[in-house]
Design an enzyme around this catalytic site. Structure first.
Site, short mmCIF file in Angstrom:
data_model
loop_
_atom_site.label_atom_id
_atom_site.label_comp_id
_atom_site.label_asym_id
_atom_site.label_seq_id
_atom_site.Cartn_x
_atom_site.Cartn_y
_atom_site.Cartn_z
N GLU A 33 0.83 -1.21 0.00
CA GLU A 33 0.00 0.00 0.00
C GLU A 33 0.86 1.26 0.00
O GLU A 33 0.54 2.24 -0.67
CB GLU A 33 -0.96 -0.01 1.19
CG GLU A 33 -1.95 -1.18 1.21
CD GLU A 33 -2.77 -1.30 -0.07
OE1 GLU A 33 -2.96 -0.29 -0.78
OE2 GLU A 33 -3.21 -2.43 -0.38
N ASP A 59 3.20 -4.54 -5.64
CA ASP A 59 3.64 -5.84 -5.13
C ASP A 59 5.16 -5.93 -5.06
O ASP A 59 5.73 -6.41 -4.07
CB ASP A 59 3.12 -6.97 -6.03
CG ASP A 59 1.73 -7.46 -5.64
OD1 ASP A 59 1.23 -7.05 -4.58
OD2 ASP A 59 1.16 -8.26 -6.40
#
Length: 631
Positions: A480, A543
């Site tokens: 995030e 990611d």
């Protein structure tokens, strides 16, 4: 299990045995990872809600009485079956009675508050001045999930369209249309739907988040349509005359006079009628609920509709989501865990700052700006400190039908959403409730949110080692954070304003690196199709940054077990899903398929090769020149 298995296929080595025996619930399209946690949340809250209703358990917040009242109405299927579609009939008649565009225009402001329209108006933060709210204009949704489904050679699209037609014809006859009338109306509605396809955005286009920022002065927006006064509608809805409207899908509005014409009014009217019916099926009788869910089940691969009680639970908790989330967070998570995870997030931000400072391709000017942006990130963990006041306004009248109650609640929610135009942006608002198994970064607020529901094993547990936790929630946290620097987030500054804070040279290098990430995933086989690298690039950048940052944090701990780190990374992505659901995700989801998230990202990290002894020829080997490192 021998290391060679991890060298060939990390995901299969970790999850293969589980996948052989895992059973997908009949009313779900998937199981494993996120889905299993969501099922646990569902079980706990369903039991609590049943206990609240029976009086076996008490709740502290008096507003929870509204949730219980709505739950009670929603699961009263005796009354719902008795009412059949009578609660909906006045709205269907209102659509059926429409004469022409002038008639629609005369009642458009009131119409918009309760019935479908061929456009959408919302209020949200101005991307270039996020302290202020502005009006956004959107195009309507399509019947099928995305534009490519309408291509003539798309077999999935043909199958789904057949399922949609079957359901729609049955529903139309259930509201007393003859078979011929139903076929004619459906044909017109499908023609209108098809007329939208060339002018609405695809999922791939929506993945370019900032491309929705197309400010138009109010006069320009007001004159887009020759048939409907869009400017007057906006003024009526927000009770003011805006200076501008952000047109999220300009192609649609530029061609609106080809879509909305006197010749197409009949098609529009049929489309409005069918959408009115489709949106109501879940709040009518059991027969409507079952038939109205056929298309969704064909789309997802779920075998059966959820039980009546479970459907009532979701109706109640979705309308009062943050209220239920506050209860869930305080009951099942608590403040101590919230503070523990907050410290973990702050620690991860510090690791990220260090990595940025040591970055070998950013200039000092861009590094300084990036670190400033990191230092300004707002952290939201567990559950909000305060509940939105809107729940005070929402009323649940036990003497009304479920359809009428939900209509009342929706009107309150819409009024509150539109009223934001006259209010400054509330940066304390949460984008998801505490009971949702997910996490998010909001580029316009520069904040990260970790709801309580995701903060449990295998993502996070005090019973897991620090390496396992970093491979789980640590990687999610850093994922995030990385969204602040993905191909979308990188265009926003520390205050969430869309603002170029990069040097030209740095941004040019960044674009080349994101292209390399697109290339790494583009064309990889999955579910009988191939990954669209452009669709999934922002999540893949996040990611990659998340996993590498979490890896460094794990290595900084007194005790480090990198095997446990990578194994838990693969474990959190375990998923067993129906073929239909896998195909749907491949076509529309901005995340790469779970198996590829688990397997591809570790290939970019040198520590993965040394940890498992991966060498050329192994399934998990990626040539050094193809490995992508951005953050």
């Amino acid at each position: 299990m021998p290391d060679v298995t991890y060298r060939q296929d990390l995901y299969a080595a970790v999850n293969g045995a589980w996948e052989k025996t895992a059973v997908i619930p009949d009313d779900k399209p998937t199981t494993g990872g996120f889905a299993d946690l969501a099922i646990d949340v569902e079980k706990n809250l369903m039991q609590d809600l049943a206990d609240f209703e029976s009086g076996a358990k008490a709740y502290d917040n008096p507003l929870m009485a509204k949730v219980v009242a709505l739950y009670r109405i929603a699961k009263d299927f005796d009354k719902r079956d008795q009412d059949n579609f009578a609660p909906l009939a006045p709205d269907l008649k209102r659509v059926a009675d429409l004469k022409d565009f002038a008639d629609l225009q005369q009642q458009l402001s009131d119409w918009y508050k309760t019935l479908p329209t061929p456009f959408g108006i919302q209020v949200d933060a101005d991307m270039k001045d996020t302290a202020k709210n502005v009006v956004y204009a959107f195009a309507p949704s399509l019947f099928l999930p995305d534009k490519p489904y309408y291509e003539v050679d798309n077999e999935n699209g043909q199958q789904l369209l057949a399922a949609f037609k079957k359901m729609a014809l049955q529903l139309l006859q259930m509201v007393d249309k003859t078979e011929d009338e139903a076929k004619a109306l459906l044909d017109q509605a499908l023609k209108f739907d098809a007329s939208l396809v060339p002018f609405v955005k695809s999922a791939e286009e929506w993945a370019d988040y900032t491309a929705m920022y197309n400010p138009k002065d109010f006069d320009t927006f007001s004159h887009y349509s020759q048939q409907l006064d869009l400017g007057q509608l906006v003024q009526d809805l927000v009770d003011a005359k805006p200076d501008k409207v952000i047109v999220a899908e300009p192609k649609f509005y530029e061609h609106i006079n080809e879509i909305l014409t006197p010749a197409t009014f009949g098609n529009l009217k049929a489309w409005l009628y069918l959408n009115t019916l489709l949106s109501a099926t879940g709040s009518l009788s059991e027969e409507f609920r079952q038939v109205g869910g056929q298309y969704h089940r064909a789309l997802s691969g779920s075998k059966v509709a959820m039980s009546q009680t479970k459907s009532a639970y979701y109706i109640a908790t979705n309308r009062f989501s943050q209220l239920v989330g506050d209860y869930y967070g305080r009951t099942y998570f608590g403040d101590a865990a919230r503070q523990d995870v907050r410290q973990m997030v702050q620690k991860m931000i510090e690791v990220y700052k260090k990595r940025l400072a040591q970055n070998d391709w950013l200039s000092e000017a861009t590094k300084t700006k990036a670190i400033l942006k990191l230092s300004k990130i707002v952290i939201k963990v567990g559950y909000p400190d305060k509940i939105k006041p809107i729940y005070e306004k929402m009323q649940v009248d036990p003497n009304k039908s479920l359809y009428a109650v939900l209509k009342d609640i929706s009107q309150v929610a819409l009024a509150d959403q539109l009223a934001k135009f006259k209010r400054p942006v509330d940066r304390t608002e949460w984008g998801m409730p505490a009971q949702m198994v997910n996490a998010m970064y909001d580029p316009s607020r520069n904040d990260i949110t970790f709801p309580a529901a995701i903060l449990q094993a295998p993502f996070y547990s005090l019973q897991q080692t620090s390496s396992q936790n970093y491979g789980g929630i640590g990687a999610v946290i850093a994922h995030e954070i990385s969204h602040a620097f993905d191909n979308n987030g990188a265009k926003f500054d520390e205050y969430g304003n869309m603002n170029n804070w990069w040097t030209d040279e740095d941004y040019s290098i960044f674009k080349k690196l994101t292209q390399a990430m697109i290339a790494e995933f583009d064309g990889l086989p999955f579910a009988g199709g191939k990954v669209n690298g452009k669709l999934v690039v922002s999540e893949n950048v996040a990611d990659a940054g998340g996993l590498s940052c979490a890896l460094e944090a794990a290595k900084n701990e007194p005790e480090t077990d990198l095997k446990a780190f990578f194994i838990n990374w693969a474990r959190i992505w375990r998923m067993k899903a129906s073929k239909q659901y896998r195909q749907l995700l491949l076509a529309t989801d901005v995340h790469a398929p779970n198996v590829l998230r688990a397997n591809e990202q570790p290939k970019n990290l040198a520590d993965f090769y040394t940890t498992f002894g991966v060498v050329p020829g192994d399934g998990m080997y990626l040539a050094p020149e193809k490995r992508v490192k951005i953050w």
